[in-house]
Design a protein around this motif. Structure first.
Motif, PDB file in Angstrom:
ATOM      1  N   SER A   7       0.843  -1.192   0.000  1.00 32.16           N
ATOM      2  CA  SER A   7       0.000   0.000   0.000  1.00 32.16           C
ATOM      3  C   SER A   7       0.878   1.242   0.000  1.00 32.16           C
ATOM      4  O   SER A   7       2.051   1.203   0.384  1.00 32.16           O
ATOM      5  CB  SER A   7      -0.895   0.010   1.244  1.00 32.16           C
ATOM      6  N   PHE A   8       0.302   2.363  -0.415  1.00 28.77           N
ATOM      7  CA  PHE A   8       1.025   3.625  -0.363  1.00 28.77           C
ATOM      8  C   PHE A   8       1.290   4.040   1.090  1.00 28.77           C
ATOM      9  O   PHE A   8       2.341   4.592   1.395  1.00 28.77           O
ATOM     10  CB  PHE A   8       0.234   4.716  -1.088  1.00 28.77           C
ATOM     11  N   CYS A  31      -5.396  -3.971  -6.481  1.00 28.17           N
ATOM     12  CA  CYS A  31      -6.130  -3.006  -7.303  1.00 28.17           C
ATOM     13  C   CYS A  31      -7.242  -2.317  -6.513  1.00 28.17           C
ATOM     14  O   CYS A  31      -7.825  -1.342  -6.998  1.00 28.17           O
ATOM     15  CB  CYS A  31      -6.748  -3.701  -8.510  1.00 28.17           C
ATOM     16  N   GLY A  32      -7.555  -2.821  -5.322  1.00 27.69           N
ATOM     17  CA  GLY A  32      -8.629  -2.269  -4.510  1.00 27.69           C
ATOM     18  C   GLY A  32      -8.247  -0.958  -3.854  1.00 27.69           C
ATOM     19  O   GLY A  32      -7.132  -0.446  -4.016  1.00 27.69           O
ATOM     20  N   PRO A  33      -9.147  -0.402  -3.059  1.00 28.33           N
ATOM     21  CA  PRO A  33      -8.924   0.916  -2.457  1.00 28.33           C
ATOM     22  C   PRO A  33      -7.660   1.021  -1.614  1.00 28.33           C
ATOM     23  O   PRO A  33      -7.064   2.098  -1.531  1.00 28.33           O
ATOM     24  CB  PRO A  33     -10.176   1.124  -1.610  1.00 28.33           C
ATOM     25  N   ALA A  76      -5.922  10.048  -3.577  1.00 29.34           N
ATOM     26  CA  ALA A  76      -5.730   9.492  -2.244  1.00 29.34           C
ATOM     27  C   ALA A  76      -4.255   9.275  -1.935  1.00 29.34           C
ATOM     28  O   ALA A  76      -3.790   9.536  -0.818  1.00 29.34           O
ATOM     29  CB  ALA A  76      -6.503   8.174  -2.112  1.00 29.34           C
ATOM     30  N   ALA A  77      -3.485   8.808  -2.925  1.00 29.63           N
ATOM     31  CA  ALA A  77      -2.048   8.596  -2.722  1.00 29.63           C
ATOM     32  C   ALA A  77      -1.342   9.911  -2.448  1.00 29.63           C
ATOM     33  O   ALA A  77      -0.443   9.989  -1.593  1.00 29.63           O
ATOM     34  CB  ALA A  77      -1.442   7.911  -3.948  1.00 29.63           C
ATOM     35  N   ASP A  78      -1.738  10.961  -3.139  1.00 27.16           N
ATOM     36  CA  ASP A  78      -1.144  12.278  -2.916  1.00 27.16           C
ATOM     37  C   ASP A  78      -1.383  12.736  -1.479  1.00 27.16           C
ATOM     38  O   ASP A  78      -0.466  13.258  -0.826  1.00 27.16           O
ATOM     39  CB  ASP A  78      -1.746  13.278  -3.904  1.00 27.16           C
TER      40      ASP A  78
END
Length: 345
Positions: free
Chosen positions: A204-205, A279-281, A299-301
């Motif tokens: 995950s990020f 690939c999910g949230p 969201a990653a930002d």
């Protein structure tokens, strides 16, 4: 946020016999894909470096030079240059030349690489993995500052004031530091004040946020301004008309590559359930419809506290060029404008 693509010049599934005709066509397709990325307004295109049968990117500078002559505005970079196994003088000359051809659009992403083939191929010991990189990175940074270089190290003959030409169009040829998940690498980038390119190929990020904080902390402690430090994310990504279309297109090639690498490294084979979770949230794969990919990028930002660039690693899926072209077009025409509008708002 800048948005781009990275490629490893993977072969198509039906060309696994690695014939020269197949390789030539794949290279032609890759250059056409870079032209499309330029035409649809993407910000960057990177070409990796591998010395393996399933990739054609053993000489990324040559590919980027060909792309420089066929594009107008897109920035061109390595993703990454395996600096530990290269001569920094030659790397600088190659990318300064690309900068001249492209009129100031070249960048270097320097890293140690995630494979080991380059080390015995060019006569270096794996035991010197980090020492090689530290020394050569220091020389590369000196080369972009000085034309007449005096330098001495352990792994390369000394420079005693030789002139290093050509010089690039840009006053300071951009050098990014490419990293995986090693805290020391994040701290080194911060201490040197170099922009950071983070390869996030799973998980995950959110898992990388403490390492990003370490980067900023090290940079500020070394006297660099926070606004001068920036991060880029390199992630698996592919855009389709729908989430299902994108996942179904990307999964088979990705699974084959990960299975092959896992066999070498002792990892269990991947599963579709694992892929769908990524690939999910909460996963780090940017695979889906334009709306899904946009939302995950925003969201990653937020998770990372601000991202200067996100690049999509599409070629691991070894897709046919028509699917690649479609995805690149969707990324440039639908995803990128939506992300930029959302971030401005």
């Amino acid at each position: 946020m800048e948005i781009g693509i990275d490629s490893f010049a993977a072969f198509l599934p039906e060309m696994q016999d690695h014939t020269s005709a197949g390789a030539a066509q794949r290279m032609a397709d890759l250059l056409a894909e870079i032209e499309t990325a330029d035409r649809v307004g993407l910000d960057s295109f990177g070409v990796g470096e591998h010395h393996r049968a399933e990739f054609l990117d053993a000489s990324p500078a040559i590919i980027l030079a060909a792309a420089a002559a066929r594009t107008k505005t897109i920035r061109l970079n390595s993703a990454v240059t395996v600096l530990s196994a290269a001569d920094p003088v030659r790397v600088f000359q190659d990318f300064a030349t690309i900068d001249l051809i492209s009129n100031g659009r070249a960048e270097i992403v320097a890293g140690r690489g995630s494979f080991i083939e380059a080390y015995p191929l060019f006569g270096f010991a794996r035991e010197d993995y980090d020492a090689l990189f530290a020394e050569k990175l220091g020389l590369l940074m000196q080369l972009r500052e000085e034309t007449h270089v005096t330098w001495q190290g352990r792994f390369r003959p000394a420079l005693t004031g030789q002139d290093v030409y050509p010089r690039p169009v840009q006053d300071k040829l951009p050098i990014w530091l490419g990293v995986g998940g090693t805290p020391a690498s994040f701290a080194r980038a911060g201490t040197l004040g170099l922009p950071l390119m983070i390869a996030i190929i799973g998980g995950s990020f959110e898992r990388f946020r403490p390492l990003v904080d370490l980067y900023y902390q090290a940079g500020e402690q070394a006297g660099h301004k926070r606004e001068d430090l920036k991060i880029s994310i390199h992630a698996m990504g592919f855009v389709g008309e729908t989430d299902q279309e994108a996942r179904d297109a990307f999964y088979p090639g990705w699974a084959r590559v990960i299975k092959d690498i896992g066999r070498e490294r002792g990892f269990p084979p991947p599963s579709r359930a694992q892929f769908d979770a990524l690939c999910g949230p909460d996963g780090a794969f940017l695979v889906g419809s334009p709306e899904t990919v946009r939302d995950k990028m925003i969201a990653a930002d937020a998770t990372m506290g601000g991202i200067s660039r996100i690049t999509f690693q599409m070629s691991t899926a070894a897709l046919k060029t028509d699917l690649m072209q479609k995805s690149i077009t969707l990324l440039g025409s639908k995803v990128a404008p939506a992300v930029r509008d959302d971030l401005k708002a």
